[in-house]
Design a protein around this motif. Structure first.
Motif, short mmCIF file in Angstrom:
data_model
loop_
_atom_site.label_atom_id
_atom_site.label_comp_id
_atom_site.label_asym_id
_atom_site.label_seq_id
_atom_site.Cartn_x
_atom_site.Cartn_y
_atom_site.Cartn_z
N ASP A 180 75.82 -3.77 38.99
CA ASP A 180 75.93 -2.37 38.55
C ASP A 180 74.79 -1.55 39.13
N GLN A 210 70.46 -1.06 36.01
CA GLN A 210 70.97 -0.34 37.17
C GLN A 210 69.83 0.03 38.13
N THR A 269 76.46 3.90 39.98
CA THR A 269 77.63 4.61 40.50
C THR A 269 78.33 3.65 41.46
N GLY A 270 79.55 4.00 41.81
CA GLY A 270 80.24 3.27 42.86
C GLY A 270 79.77 3.69 44.24
N GLN A 291 80.57 0.90 34.65
CA GLN A 291 81.12 -0.01 35.65
C GLN A 291 82.43 -0.66 35.20
N ARG A 342 85.29 1.70 36.11
CA ARG A 342 85.51 2.08 37.51
C ARG A 342 86.46 1.12 38.19
#
Length: 281
Positions: free
Chosen positions: A198, A221, A201-202, A188, A191
């Motif tokens: 978090d 996460q 992934t985005g 994170q 990104r």
């Protein structure tokens, strides 16, 4: 040339006039943007505390440009979906979190924009961030792009969590087209800036790591994903297993209708028109 009887000539003339009138009316309707049905609302009229980071009105998305139909950074939903989201928000605020939406109602013209982009295999400007491990030729086959979207029915949204107190809703700096891109599944801290928790992934990360329960996503996460999932499911939302951010309120008020009015405040204030139905449902 054979002369038609007067009665037949009269019928033909009447039919021609009706066709001309119909064509003129259709043209007038085509020139006027459709409006939302009465049960669509701006989320902010139901809950002003939910953050809105509407990505498709910006160039920071997998296409790399503002998407057709997004005239304002505005979350629009059916009223039942907005009310359910408000109930979820009320619970999360007591736990030190707020919801943040990335996308809500999505007009069909925006979906068409996605489809045109996916068919243009030469346009891979945003590959480095949003689909670094996926060949663009597979976007349809793998289900990342489709010709219809549940978002267009008005009860689907893309959403995440932000810990309170919040940092600025927008990233600390604007996205600059052409800047170096970082994969959406990178740590994170590496990104593109986002004030959400978090999630591993985005948003809009075209990768199997975005699957909500992917076993490779563990620890904090996974806990963040499960908190979002359990909270929304309690209020009637159903998660799309392939996207941790994607939720649909059930039962949908418009389960078989795909709308195309633009994302704007004006769409919610004009007199409603009859929606177009999907001919291929």
């Amino acid at each position: 040339m054979t002369r038609l009887p007067s009665a037949v000539r009269g019928a033909v003339t009447t039919l021609a006039a009706l066709l001309a009138l119909t064509t003129a009316s259709a043209t007038a309707r085509a020139d006027t943007a459709p409006a939302a049905p009465a049960d669509f609302v701006a989320l902010r009229t139901v809950d002003r505390t939910i953050l809105q980071d509407m990505r498709y009105v910006t160039a920071h998305n997998f296409v790399g440009e503002r998407i057709d139909g997004y005239r304002r950074p505005l979350c629009i939903l059916t009223r039942p979906a907005a009310q359910a989201l408000h109930r979820a928000q009320t619970k999360l605020l007591r736990q030190g979190y707020t919801l943040k939406v990335y996308d809500c109602y999505r007009p069909q013209r925006a979906v068409n924009h996605f489809v045109r982009w996916a068919q243009d295999l030469d346009d891979q400007v945003m590959k480095g961030e949003f689909y670094p491990n996926v060949d663009k030729t597979r976007l349809f086959e793998d289900g990342y792009i489709a010709e219809k979207s549940g978002h267009s029915r008005g009860s689907t949204l893309d959403v995440t969590l932000v810990r309170l107190p919040t940092r600025p809703t927008r990233p600390t700096r604007p996205y600059v087209p052409g800047e170096p891109l970082v994969p959406c599944f990178a740590p994170q801290r590496d990104r593109f800036p986002d004030n959400s928790v978090d999630m591993g992934t985005g948003f809009d990360c075209f990768d199997t790591l975005s699957h909500t329960l992917d076993p490779r996503v563990q620890g904090e996460q996974r806990a963040n994903r499960l908190l979002l999932k359990s909270t929304l499911e309690e209020q009637g939302f159903v998660n799309l297993a392939e996207e941790w951010w994607h939720y649909t309120f059930k039962p949908e008020p418009h389960p078989e209708t795909y709308f195309d009015f633009p994302v704007s405040a004006r769409s919610l204030t004009r007199a409603p028109e009859s929606p177009a139905h999907d001919a291929h449902r």
